[in-house]
Design a protein around this motif. Structure first.
Motif, PDB file in Angstrom:
ATOM      1  N   UNK A   1      81.123  -5.304 -26.277  1.00  0.00           N
ATOM      2  CA  UNK A   1      80.414  -6.240 -25.406  1.00  0.00           C
ATOM      3  C   UNK A   1      79.073  -6.623 -26.015  1.00  0.00           C
ATOM      4  N   UNK A   2      78.597  -7.795 -25.628  1.00  0.00           N
ATOM      5  CA  UNK A   2      77.284  -8.247 -26.092  1.00  0.00           C
ATOM      6  C   UNK A   2      76.244  -7.192 -25.727  1.00  0.00           C
ATOM      7  N   UNK A   3      75.401  -6.800 -26.702  1.00  0.00           N
ATOM      8  CA  UNK A   3      74.359  -5.821 -26.475  1.00  0.00           C
ATOM      9  C   UNK A   3      74.784  -4.375 -26.666  1.00  0.00           C
ATOM     10  N   UNK A   4      76.083  -4.149 -26.878  1.00  0.00           N
ATOM     11  CA  UNK A   4      76.571  -2.781 -27.096  1.00  0.00           C
ATOM     12  C   UNK A   4      76.125  -2.284 -28.467  1.00  0.00           C
ATOM     13  N   UNK A   5      75.687  -1.033 -28.544  1.00  0.00           N
ATOM     14  CA  UNK A   5      75.267  -0.453 -29.820  1.00  0.00           C
ATOM     15  C   UNK A   5      76.489  -0.256 -30.710  1.00  0.00           C
ATOM     16  N   UNK A   6      76.408  -0.778 -31.949  1.00  0.00           N
ATOM     17  CA  UNK A   6      77.528  -0.670 -32.884  1.00  0.00           C
ATOM     18  C   UNK A   6      77.236   0.284 -34.039  1.00  0.00           C
ATOM     19  N   UNK A   7      75.950   0.567 -34.303  1.00  0.00           N
ATOM     20  CA  UNK A   7      75.578   1.520 -35.346  1.00  0.00           C
ATOM     21  C   UNK A   7      74.092   1.831 -35.231  1.00  0.00           C
ATOM     22  N   UNK A   8      73.651   2.753 -36.064  1.00  0.00           N
ATOM     23  CA  UNK A   8      72.236   3.119 -36.132  1.00  0.00           C
ATOM     24  C   UNK A   8      71.747   2.931 -37.557  1.00  0.00           C
ATOM     25  N   UNK A   9      70.483   2.551 -37.708  1.00  0.00           N
ATOM     26  CA  UNK A   9      69.867   2.468 -39.027  1.00  0.00           C
ATOM     27  C   UNK A   9      68.595   3.314 -38.978  1.00  0.00           C
ATOM     28  N   UNK A  10      68.492   4.245 -39.922  1.00  0.00           N
ATOM     29  CA  UNK A  10      67.322   5.107 -40.003  1.00  0.00           C
ATOM     30  C   UNK A  10      66.371   4.570 -41.068  1.00  0.00           C
ATOM     31  N   UNK A  11      65.124   4.416 -40.681  1.00  0.00           N
ATOM     32  CA  UNK A  11      64.074   4.014 -41.611  1.00  0.00           C
ATOM     33  C   UNK A  11      62.828   4.811 -41.276  1.00  0.00           C
ATOM     34  N   UNK A  12      62.305   5.518 -42.251  1.00  0.00           N
ATOM     35  CA  UNK A  12      61.099   6.319 -42.088  1.00  0.00           C
ATOM     36  C   UNK A  12      61.224   7.269 -40.891  1.00  0.00           C
ATOM     37  N   UNK A  13      62.355   7.942 -40.802  1.00  0.00           N
ATOM     38  CA  UNK A  13      62.645   8.949 -39.770  1.00  0.00           C
ATOM     39  C   UNK A  13      62.710   8.376 -38.361  1.00  0.00           C
ATOM     40  N   UNK A  14      62.859   7.064 -38.245  1.00  0.00           N
ATOM     41  CA  UNK A  14      63.016   6.401 -36.946  1.00  0.00           C
ATOM     42  C   UNK A  14      64.414   5.791 -36.899  1.00  0.00           C
ATOM     43  N   UNK A  15      65.114   6.012 -35.794  1.00  0.00           N
ATOM     44  CA  UNK A  15      66.449   5.456 -35.629  1.00  0.00           C
ATOM     45  C   UNK A  15      66.365   4.147 -34.839  1.00  0.00           C
ATOM     46  N   UNK A  16      67.014   3.115 -35.362  1.00  0.00           N
ATOM     47  CA  UNK A  16      67.068   1.824 -34.679  1.00  0.00           C
ATOM     48  C   UNK A  16      68.519   1.501 -34.365  1.00  0.00           C
ATOM     49  N   UNK A  17      68.767   1.036 -33.161  1.00  0.00           N
ATOM     50  CA  UNK A  17      70.110   0.645 -32.761  1.00  0.00           C
ATOM     51  C   UNK A  17      70.370  -0.787 -33.209  1.00  0.00           C
ATOM     52  N   UNK A  18      71.591  -1.029 -33.685  1.00  0.00           N
ATOM     53  CA  UNK A  18      72.043  -2.385 -33.993  1.00  0.00           C
ATOM     54  C   UNK A  18      73.075  -2.711 -32.932  1.00  0.00           C
ATOM     55  N   UNK A  19      72.925  -3.863 -32.297  1.00  0.00           N
ATOM     56  CA  UNK A  19      73.807  -4.221 -31.189  1.00  0.00           C
ATOM     57  C   UNK A  19      74.678  -5.438 -31.513  1.00  0.00           C
ATOM     58  N   UNK A  20      75.748  -5.562 -30.770  1.00  0.00           N
ATOM     59  CA  UNK A  20      76.660  -6.698 -30.920  1.00  0.00           C
ATOM     60  C   UNK A  20      75.981  -7.965 -30.405  1.00  0.00           C
TER      61      UNK A  20
END
Length: 138
Positions: free
Chosen positions: A90-109
């Protein structure tokens, strides 16, 4: 350059007052810049094996990396991937995570869609705007 060396450079850059930085070591190149300076994005290219954007090799729309970092398909090593090829999301659903400088960011549809193909492997270093998933709207 290793991932930890890249993240250390990114951390030092963030703490400095420098507007742009370009480091070339052997065949590896890392370029960082702050918003308002030359290119407004961080980019990694070289034989560090980052995933770089090759739109001509992709068919159909893709979900792209919004930042430079390490791709994680699952929220923890012992958990299943957030999505697999063939999954309907669904739109806005988290599809993966990206770690940068020990911070996790969600990537969404970006929309209701079906994940057609996962274009990267767990633990891959992604460059800015690198394609992660190929999808079709549902």
């Amino acid at each position: 350059m290793t991932n930890s060396e890249i993240f250390e450079l990114m951390d030092r850059f963030e703490k400095s007052g420098i507007l742009t930085m370009r480091v070339c070591v052997g065949g590896n190149e890392l370029e960082l810049s702050r918003a308002g300076s030359a290119p407004a994005s961080a980019a990694v290219s070289a034989s560090v094996s980052p995933v770089v954007s090759t739109p001509e090799a992709q068919e159909g729309p893709v979900i792209r990396a919004p930042l430079v970092g390490t791709f994680y398909a699952a929220p923890a090593p012992d958990r299943p991937p957030l999505v697999n090829a063939g999954d309907r999301v669904s739109k806005g659903q988290t599809v993966c995570l990206i770690e940068a400088m020990k911070m996790m960011s969600e990537v969404t549809a970006p929309c209701d869609c079906v994940i057609e193909e996962v274009l990267v492997q767990n633990g891959d270093l992604l460059g800015f705007d690198a394609p992660i998933f190929r999808y079709r709207e549902a």
